[in-house]
Design an enzyme around this catalytic site. Structure first.
Site, PDB file in Angstrom:
ATOM      1  CB  ALA A  19      -0.929  -0.006   1.213  1.00  0.00           C
ATOM      2  N   GLY A  22       1.114   3.239  -5.864  1.00  0.00           N
ATOM      3  CA  GLY A  22       0.311   2.617  -6.920  1.00  0.00           C
ATOM      4  C   GLY A  22      -1.118   2.275  -6.514  1.00  0.00           C
ATOM      5  CB  ILE A  23      -3.228  -0.577  -7.621  1.00  0.00           C
ATOM      6  CG1 ILE A  23      -3.052  -0.291  -9.116  1.00  0.00           C
ATOM      7  CG2 ILE A  23      -4.616  -1.135  -7.340  1.00  0.00           C
ATOM      8  CD1 ILE A  23      -2.926  -1.532  -9.994  1.00  0.00           C
ATOM      9  N   GLY A  24      -2.292  -0.104  -4.604  1.00  0.00           N
ATOM     10  CA  GLY A  24      -2.486  -0.396  -3.180  1.00  0.00           C
ATOM     11  C   GLY A  24      -2.654   0.858  -2.351  1.00  0.00           C
ATOM     12  CB  SER A 146      -2.045  -9.259 -14.094  1.00  0.00           C
ATOM     13  OG  SER A 146      -1.827  -8.690 -15.377  1.00  0.00           O
ATOM     14  CE1 TYR A 174       3.190  -8.869 -12.353  1.00  0.00           C
ATOM     15  CE2 TYR A 174       2.289  -8.881 -14.572  1.00  0.00           C
ATOM     16  CZ  TYR A 174       2.238  -8.449 -13.265  1.00  0.00           C
ATOM     17  OH  TYR A 174       1.231  -7.601 -12.865  1.00  0.00           O
TER      18      TYR A 174
HETATM   19  N1  NAP Z   1       0.110  -1.505 -13.007  1.00  0.00           N
HETATM   20  C1  NAP Z   1      -0.457  -2.369 -13.839  1.00  0.00           C
HETATM   21  O1  NAP Z   1      -0.628  -2.096 -15.037  1.00  0.00           O
HETATM   22  C2  NAP Z   1      -0.932  -3.699 -13.342  1.00  0.00           C
HETATM   23  C3  NAP Z   1      -1.616  -4.541 -14.228  1.00  0.00           C
HETATM   24  C4  NAP Z   1      -2.061  -5.774 -13.761  1.00  0.00           C
HETATM   25  C5  NAP Z   1      -1.844  -6.138 -12.453  1.00  0.00           C
HETATM   26  N2  NAP Z   1      -1.167  -5.307 -11.605  1.00  0.00           N
HETATM   27  C6  NAP Z   1      -0.952  -5.756 -10.234  1.00  0.00           C
HETATM   28  O2  NAP Z   1      -1.389  -4.753  -9.339  1.00  0.00           O
HETATM   29  C7  NAP Z   1      -0.717  -4.906  -8.085  1.00  0.00           C
HETATM   30  C8  NAP Z   1      -0.229  -3.556  -7.598  1.00  0.00           C
HETATM   31  O3  NAP Z   1       0.784  -3.112  -8.500  1.00  0.00           O
HETATM   32  P1  NAP Z   1       1.021  -1.586  -8.893  1.00  0.00           P
HETATM   33  O4  NAP Z   1       0.783  -1.489 -10.342  1.00  0.00           O
HETATM   34  O5  NAP Z   1       0.328  -0.678  -7.952  1.00  0.00           O
HETATM   35  O6  NAP Z   1       2.622  -1.531  -8.687  1.00  0.00           O
HETATM   36  P2  NAP Z   1       3.580  -0.615  -7.785  1.00  0.00           P
HETATM   37  O7  NAP Z   1       3.216   0.815  -7.944  1.00  0.00           O
HETATM   38  O8  NAP Z   1       4.959  -1.055  -8.140  1.00  0.00           O
HETATM   39  O9  NAP Z   1       3.223  -1.104  -6.313  1.00  0.00           O
HETATM   40  C9  NAP Z   1       3.589  -2.381  -5.893  1.00  0.00           C
HETATM   41  C10 NAP Z   1       3.544  -2.486  -4.382  1.00  0.00           C
HETATM   42  O10 NAP Z   1       4.011  -3.797  -4.027  1.00  0.00           O
HETATM   43  C11 NAP Z   1       5.019  -3.651  -3.033  1.00  0.00           C
HETATM   44  N3  NAP Z   1       5.998  -4.725  -3.046  1.00  0.00           N
HETATM   45  C12 NAP Z   1       6.846  -5.104  -4.036  1.00  0.00           C
HETATM   46  N4  NAP Z   1       7.629  -6.095  -3.615  1.00  0.00           N
HETATM   47  C13 NAP Z   1       7.281  -6.359  -2.324  1.00  0.00           C
HETATM   48  C14 NAP Z   1       7.743  -7.249  -1.332  1.00  0.00           C
HETATM   49  N5  NAP Z   1       8.767  -8.082  -1.558  1.00  0.00           N
HETATM   50  N6  NAP Z   1       7.149  -7.236  -0.118  1.00  0.00           N
HETATM   51  C15 NAP Z   1       6.141  -6.391   0.153  1.00  0.00           C
HETATM   52  N7  NAP Z   1       5.668  -5.499  -0.734  1.00  0.00           N
HETATM   53  C16 NAP Z   1       6.238  -5.489  -1.960  1.00  0.00           C
HETATM   54  C17 NAP Z   1       5.677  -2.317  -3.362  1.00  0.00           C
HETATM   55  O11 NAP Z   1       6.387  -1.880  -2.209  1.00  0.00           O
HETATM   56  P3  NAP Z   1       7.655  -0.856  -2.252  1.00  0.00           P
HETATM   57  O12 NAP Z   1       7.059   0.512  -2.200  1.00  0.00           O
HETATM   58  O13 NAP Z   1       8.427  -1.204  -1.035  1.00  0.00           O
HETATM   59  O14 NAP Z   1       8.391  -1.150  -3.515  1.00  0.00           O
HETATM   60  C18 NAP Z   1       4.458  -1.482  -3.681  1.00  0.00           C
HETATM   61  O15 NAP Z   1       3.833  -1.059  -2.505  1.00  0.00           O
HETATM   62  C19 NAP Z   1       0.395  -5.930  -8.331  1.00  0.00           C
HETATM   63  O16 NAP Z   1       0.008  -7.186  -7.822  1.00  0.00           O
HETATM   64  C20 NAP Z   1       0.501  -5.976  -9.838  1.00  0.00           C
HETATM   65  O17 NAP Z   1       0.989  -7.216 -10.297  1.00  0.00           O
HETATM   66  C21 NAP Z   1      -0.709  -4.102 -12.025  1.00  0.00           C
END
Ligand code: NAP
Length: 290
Positions: A19, A22-24, A146, A174
């Site tokens: 959280a 991004g989305i979180g 995804s 992925y």
């Molecule tokens: N963006 C897209 O287009 C897209 C499309 C399909 C699915 N998704 C999915 O949506 C979800 C959220 O992704 P997002 O797009 O918001 O990406 P993001 O902005 O990179 O956010 C990812 C989050 O996951 C955390 N994270 C990464 N590695 C971790 C670990 N080892 N332990 C705990 N937390 C960890 C990151 O923490 P840090 O801040 O510490 O790095 C960040 O809070 C993911 O599951 C992703 O696969 C995204």
């Protein structure tokens, strides 16, 4: 517990992984604005603090707190769950949102990075919190998968998920991890039966976040990312599943806030059961030797 149309989550407790951005980040903020108390399970306190401050400012209450969680390290996952359980709080919403793409290598416990963090880490976290979720029913578990799960190879290579990332962009790995997310959510629903916990997996859309940060810039055109949504738009399907999706749709896959048919392999009961059995064995094995 007194909920109102504007605060449907008043008195509810949520835990959102990843959280910090991004989305979180948007998901945590919106759940808090709808009345929930939200635990932000993230690996960096410094990156999470601004989100907590923002939530406090917007809600006018101490509606969020940080829980340390590194999904690449099962010791951290166990410590996170133990810390939450020790609060004695109920848990109504678990949002398995954290994820990475394109990061290469192995987790601390020797799993391919995307598979270990995106699938196995959430598998263990969910398992450790399951009894509390059951005791808090009605409860929901939402897993952010995804549409990339459709790009997974025809067969999951169970040896490859225990070796360092091989593909150049990490997209193949992925995709396997996201197929595992969809299979996990469906199998979880089957196992939970009428426990009062419903589960949802979803595609959030293609969203402008930091998710591809680990892919070297020259390789990003290979990802063909177009028409990106904002994180606010990207959180809508998660929020729909967390608050409004009918419990009768447990185990299903969502996109654009509607039930959607995932890839055939994601509906393969036997594959889902095999992934579950292997995941159980892996986390037990890490527990014995880790
Ligand atoms: N963006 C897209 O287009 C897209 C499309 C399909 C699915 N998704 C999915 O949506 C979800 C959220 O992704 P997002 O797009 O918001 O990406 P993001 O902005 O990179 O956010 C990812 C989050 O996951 C955390 N994270 C990464 N590695 C971790 C670990 N080892 N332990 C705990 N937390 C960890 C990151 O923490 P840090 O801040 O510490 O790095 C960040 O809070 C993911 O599951 C992703 O696969 C995204």
């Amino acid at each position: 517990m007194h909920s109102s149309p504007s605060q449907p989550l008043a008195g509810r407790i949520a835990l959102v992984t990843g959280a910090s951005t991004g989305i979180g980040r948007v998901t945590a903020r919106q759940l808090a604005l709808q009345g929930a108390h939200v635990y932000l399970a993230c690996r960096s306190e410094a990156r999470t603090r601004p989100v907590i401050d923002e939530i406090q400012h917007l809600t006018g209450r101490a509606a969020a707190e940080w829980l340390e969680l590194d999904l690449a390290d099962t010791r951290s996952i166990r410590a996170c769950a133990a810390r939450f359980l020790s609060t004695g709080q109920p848990l109504h919403l678990l949002i398995n949102n954290a994820g990475l793409a394109g990061a290469r290598g192995l987790t601390r416990d020797g799993f391919e990075m995307a598979f270990g963090v995106n699938h196995l880490g959430h598998f263990l976290l969910t398992d450790l919190l399951l009894e509390r979720l059951k005791a808090s029913a009605p409860a929901r578990i939402v897993t952010v998968a995804s549409r990339a799960h459709r790009r997974a190879p025809a067969v999951i290579d169970w040896n490859a998920v225990q070796k360092p990332t091989r593909s150049l962009t990490g997209v193949r790995e992925y995709a396997v991890s996201k197929l595992a997310n969809v299979l996990f959510s469906a199998e979880l629903a089957r196992r939970l039966g009428s426990s009062g916990i419903s589960t949802y997996a979803l595609h959030p859309g293609v969203v402008d976040t930091e998710v591809w940060r680990a892919v070297p810039r020259p390789l990003r055109p290979l990802l063909k990312l177009r028409g990106l949504l904002t994180p606010e738009e990207g959180a809508l399907t998660t929020l729909h599943c967390a608050v409004y999706a009918p419990a009768s749709e447990s185990g299903l896959y969502y996109a654009q806030s509607a039930v959607t048919t995932p890839a055939d392999r994601a509906r393969d009961f036997r594959l889902a059961a095999e992934l579950w059995r292997r995941s159980e064995e892996w986390v037990a094995d890490i527990g014995r030797h880790g």
